[in-house]
Design a protein around this motif. Sequence first.
Motif, PDB file in Angstrom:
ATOM      1  N   LEU A  14     -35.449 -36.587 -31.247  1.00 18.58           N
ATOM      2  CA  LEU A  14     -35.759 -36.022 -29.923  1.00 18.58           C
ATOM      3  C   LEU A  14     -36.257 -37.096 -28.955  1.00 18.58           C
ATOM      4  O   LEU A  14     -37.297 -37.713 -29.191  1.00 18.58           O
ATOM      5  N   GLN A  68     -37.342 -34.632 -48.330  1.00 18.08           N
ATOM      6  CA  GLN A  68     -36.581 -33.546 -47.681  1.00 18.08           C
ATOM      7  C   GLN A  68     -35.122 -33.960 -47.460  1.00 18.08           C
ATOM      8  O   GLN A  68     -34.213 -33.128 -47.545  1.00 18.08           O
ATOM      9  N   ASP A  89     -43.001 -24.175 -44.020  1.00 22.42           N
ATOM     10  CA  ASP A  89     -44.230 -24.964 -43.852  1.00 22.42           C
ATOM     11  C   ASP A  89     -44.844 -25.150 -45.238  1.00 22.42           C
ATOM     12  O   ASP A  89     -44.335 -24.609 -46.223  1.00 22.42           O
ATOM     13  N   ILE A  90     -45.914 -25.923 -45.286  1.00 18.16           N
ATOM     14  CA  ILE A  90     -46.541 -26.208 -46.583  1.00 18.16           C
ATOM     15  C   ILE A  90     -47.226 -24.941 -47.137  1.00 18.16           C
ATOM     16  O   ILE A  90     -47.472 -23.982 -46.396  1.00 18.16           O
ATOM     17  N   GLY A 146     -46.927 -24.738 -36.985  1.00 16.46           N
ATOM     18  CA  GLY A 146     -47.606 -25.635 -36.037  1.00 16.46           C
ATOM     19  C   GLY A 146     -47.448 -25.210 -34.587  1.00 16.46           C
ATOM     20  O   GLY A 146     -46.853 -24.175 -34.272  1.00 16.46           O
ATOM     21  N   ASN A 147     -47.991 -26.048 -33.719  1.00 23.60           N
ATOM     22  CA  ASN A 147     -48.062 -25.716 -32.283  1.00 23.60           C
ATOM     23  C   ASN A 147     -46.703 -25.703 -31.596  1.00 23.60           C
ATOM     24  O   ASN A 147     -46.414 -24.805 -30.803  1.00 23.60           O
ATOM     25  N   ILE A 148     -45.884 -26.698 -31.853  1.00 26.67           N
ATOM     26  CA  ILE A 148     -44.578 -26.767 -31.176  1.00 26.67           C
ATOM     27  C   ILE A 148     -43.727 -25.563 -31.595  1.00 26.67           C
ATOM     28  O   ILE A 148     -43.123 -24.886 -30.761  1.00 26.67           O
ATOM     29  N   GLY A 187     -42.278 -27.239 -40.228  1.00 25.93           N
ATOM     30  CA  GLY A 187     -43.527 -27.308 -39.454  1.00 25.93           C
ATOM     31  C   GLY A 187     -43.709 -26.042 -38.639  1.00 25.93           C
ATOM     32  O   GLY A 187     -44.278 -26.041 -37.542  1.00 25.93           O
ATOM     33  N   ILE A 244     -42.426 -37.710 -46.995  1.00 27.28           N
ATOM     34  CA  ILE A 244     -41.971 -36.343 -46.686  1.00 27.28           C
ATOM     35  C   ILE A 244     -40.484 -36.361 -46.340  1.00 27.28           C
ATOM     36  O   ILE A 244     -39.682 -35.584 -46.859  1.00 27.28           O
ATOM     37  N   HIS A 267     -39.342 -43.276 -29.298  1.00 29.44           N
ATOM     38  CA  HIS A 267     -40.207 -42.238 -28.720  1.00 29.44           C
ATOM     39  C   HIS A 267     -41.658 -42.681 -28.944  1.00 29.44           C
ATOM     40  O   HIS A 267     -42.309 -42.314 -29.915  1.00 29.44           O
ATOM     41  N   VAL A 318     -38.039 -34.276 -34.973  1.00 28.76           N
ATOM     42  CA  VAL A 318     -39.063 -34.218 -33.932  1.00 28.76           C
ATOM     43  C   VAL A 318     -40.359 -34.848 -34.434  1.00 28.76           C
ATOM     44  O   VAL A 318     -41.043 -35.579 -33.711  1.00 28.76           O
ATOM     45  N   GLY A 319     -40.717 -34.559 -35.697  1.00 33.45           N
ATOM     46  CA  GLY A 319     -41.992 -35.028 -36.255  1.00 33.45           C
ATOM     47  C   GLY A 319     -42.098 -36.542 -36.177  1.00 33.45           C
ATOM     48  O   GLY A 319     -41.150 -37.258 -36.486  1.00 33.45           O
ATOM     49  N   ASN A 320     -43.259 -37.013 -35.762  1.00 29.53           N
ATOM     50  CA  ASN A 320     -43.441 -38.453 -35.541  1.00 29.53           C
ATOM     51  C   ASN A 320     -43.816 -39.227 -36.801  1.00 29.53           C
ATOM     52  O   ASN A 320     -44.433 -38.656 -37.688  1.00 29.53           O
ATOM     53  N   VAL A 350     -39.632 -30.356 -37.380  1.00 29.93           N
ATOM     54  CA  VAL A 350     -40.849 -30.540 -36.580  1.00 29.93           C
ATOM     55  C   VAL A 350     -42.022 -30.902 -37.492  1.00 29.93           C
ATOM     56  O   VAL A 350     -42.958 -31.595 -37.088  1.00 29.93           O
ATOM     57  N   GLY A 351     -41.952 -30.464 -38.733  1.00 23.37           N
ATOM     58  CA  GLY A 351     -43.070 -30.659 -39.669  1.00 23.37           C
ATOM     59  C   GLY A 351     -43.304 -32.122 -39.986  1.00 23.37           C
ATOM     60  O   GLY A 351     -42.376 -32.847 -40.334  1.00 23.37           O
ATOM     61  N   ALA A 352     -44.550 -32.543 -39.836  1.00 19.65           N
ATOM     62  CA  ALA A 352     -44.912 -33.928 -40.165  1.00 19.65           C
ATOM     63  C   ALA A 352     -46.407 -33.960 -40.378  1.00 19.65           C
ATOM     64  O   ALA A 352     -47.132 -33.075 -39.932  1.00 19.65           O
TER      65      ALA A 352
HETATM   66  P1  NAX Z   1     -48.893 -29.386 -35.725  1.00 15.49           P
HETATM   67  O1  NAX Z   1     -49.847 -30.247 -36.517  1.00 15.49           O
HETATM   68  O2  NAX Z   1     -49.424 -28.257 -34.909  1.00 15.49           O
HETATM   69  O3  NAX Z   1     -47.786 -28.779 -36.719  1.00 15.49           O
HETATM   70  C1  NAX Z   1     -47.181 -29.541 -37.698  1.00 15.49           C
HETATM   71  C2  NAX Z   1     -46.851 -28.579 -38.843  1.00 15.49           C
HETATM   72  O4  NAX Z   1     -46.099 -29.307 -39.807  1.00 15.49           O
HETATM   73  C3  NAX Z   1     -48.081 -28.018 -39.547  1.00 15.49           C
HETATM   74  O5  NAX Z   1     -48.007 -26.605 -39.599  1.00 15.49           O
HETATM   75  C4  NAX Z   1     -47.989 -28.639 -40.927  1.00 15.49           C
HETATM   76  O6  NAX Z   1     -48.528 -27.805 -41.955  1.00 15.49           O
HETATM   77  C5  NAX Z   1     -46.485 -28.826 -41.071  1.00 15.49           C
HETATM   78  N1  NAX Z   1     -46.092 -29.748 -42.124  1.00 15.49           N
HETATM   79  C6  NAX Z   1     -46.730 -30.863 -42.557  1.00 15.49           C
HETATM   80  N2  NAX Z   1     -46.076 -31.397 -43.592  1.00 15.49           N
HETATM   81  C7  NAX Z   1     -44.988 -30.616 -43.803  1.00 15.49           C
HETATM   82  C8  NAX Z   1     -43.942 -30.638 -44.764  1.00 15.49           C
HETATM   83  N3  NAX Z   1     -43.893 -31.595 -45.725  1.00 15.49           N
HETATM   84  N4  NAX Z   1     -43.003 -29.677 -44.716  1.00 15.49           N
HETATM   85  C9  NAX Z   1     -43.054 -28.698 -43.780  1.00 15.49           C
HETATM   86  N5  NAX Z   1     -44.037 -28.616 -42.863  1.00 15.49           N
HETATM   87  C10 NAX Z   1     -44.994 -29.555 -42.882  1.00 15.49           C
HETATM   88  O7  NAX Z   1     -48.064 -30.393 -34.833  1.00 15.49           O
HETATM   89  P2  NAX Z   1     -47.132 -30.096 -33.567  1.00 15.49           P
HETATM   90  O8  NAX Z   1     -47.947 -30.204 -32.339  1.00 15.49           O
HETATM   91  O9  NAX Z   1     -46.343 -28.885 -33.803  1.00 15.49           O
HETATM   92  O10 NAX Z   1     -46.209 -31.423 -33.609  1.00 15.49           O
HETATM   93  C11 NAX Z   1     -45.294 -31.621 -34.668  1.00 15.49           C
HETATM   94  C12 NAX Z   1     -44.771 -33.033 -34.679  1.00 15.49           C
HETATM   95  O11 NAX Z   1     -44.020 -33.296 -33.491  1.00 15.49           O
HETATM   96  C13 NAX Z   1     -45.857 -34.108 -34.705  1.00 15.49           C
HETATM   97  O12 NAX Z   1     -45.478 -35.111 -35.625  1.00 15.49           O
HETATM   98  C14 NAX Z   1     -45.836 -34.647 -33.287  1.00 15.49           C
HETATM   99  O13 NAX Z   1     -46.351 -35.959 -33.221  1.00 15.49           O
HETATM  100  C15 NAX Z   1     -44.371 -34.579 -32.988  1.00 15.49           C
HETATM  101  N6  NAX Z   1     -43.959 -34.662 -31.579  1.00 15.49           N
HETATM  102  C16 NAX Z   1     -42.794 -35.274 -31.307  1.00 15.49           C
HETATM  103  C17 NAX Z   1     -42.262 -35.318 -30.031  1.00 15.49           C
HETATM  104  C18 NAX Z   1     -40.960 -35.998 -29.746  1.00 15.49           C
HETATM  105  O14 NAX Z   1     -40.564 -36.047 -28.564  1.00 15.49           O
HETATM  106  N7  NAX Z   1     -40.233 -36.543 -30.721  1.00 15.49           N
HETATM  107  C19 NAX Z   1     -42.989 -34.723 -28.882  1.00 15.49           C
HETATM  108  C20 NAX Z   1     -44.025 -33.754 -29.282  1.00 15.49           C
HETATM  109  C21 NAX Z   1     -44.789 -34.076 -30.549  1.00 15.49           C
HETATM  110  O15 NAX Z   1     -45.776 -35.015 -30.247  1.00 15.49           O
END
Ligand code: NAX
Length: 321
Positions: A154, A111, A41-42, A13-15, A10, A107, A186, A128-130, A86-88
Amino acid sequence: MNIKNICITGAAGNIAYSLIFRILAKLPFSNTDKINLKLLDITQSQKSLIGLRYEIEDCAFSTLNSIEVTDNVENAFQESDYIIMVGAKPRSKGMERSDLILDNANIFKSQASIIDDVCSSSTKVIVVGNPANTNALILNYNTPSIPNENITSLMKLDQNRAKSILASKIGKQVEDIEQMIIWGNHSTTQVPDLSNCKINSVQINVDESWIQNTFIPKVQKRGGEIIEYRGLSSAASAASAIYDHIHVLDYGSGSWESLGVMTGGEYEISSGLMFSLPLNVTNKGYNVIKDLNINPDIDSLIKLSEQELLKERDIVKSFLP
Ligand code: NAX
């Protein structure tokens, strides 16, 4: 020179945009001079990843040995010491939560099988990804060659939020707060628990009605509150929490920690869930802190979070061999 191999998924993405620079500015890994960084990333995000790579290179970090951006999962995971997942797939408009869980289950299952093929048993994976706990559960079930304790999810963001909210209520420093834990998922059912919390080794004395009516709901809903004000979900604070989580795993921690780990029947919580528990973490692994007295209010909240995770587990049961 000691070099570790780190993969972040991921990465476009933003994180990740906060996390990568935070890690490279000061490595959270023990005995490590530099890292080889692989950013996954994808396919559609590869152009953006090239721009990100240029930015990273332009920082001239002395902690960076090499960097690769890729959409090839095998290549990304190969020989990783740490994989930070982080990717989700995000929830789109009108999407049911169960569909989001299933999309991410696909996913994480695919993986996981690649991690199992190309990584060693010492690889550590942070999810991390939800939905983070259930994604981590799928990962755990589908990586038989990786020990359960090497896969964590996380919860540190929730613990950090809770510490900060408590510190500002009682006018103390966050670093003085000890033994503050989060139980469960979480999600908004997580259970921040101050029952054993101490300040400078003295049991805290905070009004019980503030804990029940303000503190717990505030921590539970903090993620939603950030979305409401910022129009975006937590990113820098999530990155900071991931950094802290890595540091705890690699160095150990002098205080109680809350990470999502596989349950084994502790505190009468169902076995086989990824659940945040009170832990002592050393650089050799973690132990669940035993024999804590849990007050009835906290106990009933823990059961609600357990029920939520059992429901999520039921939705993904076909992904759990
Ligand atoms: P973004 O949507 O900005 O980034 C996610 C990235 O993942 C994108 O670039 C997307 O293309 C990529 N992605 C999607 N499918 C993928 C795959 N199969 N392989 C590799 N990359 C892939 O989200 P962001 O704000 O960075 O948040 C990422 C994840 O963290 C989300 O699921 C979010 O809900 C989760 N979080 C989890 C937290 C926790 O404490 N566990 C807190 C923060 C965040 O909410």
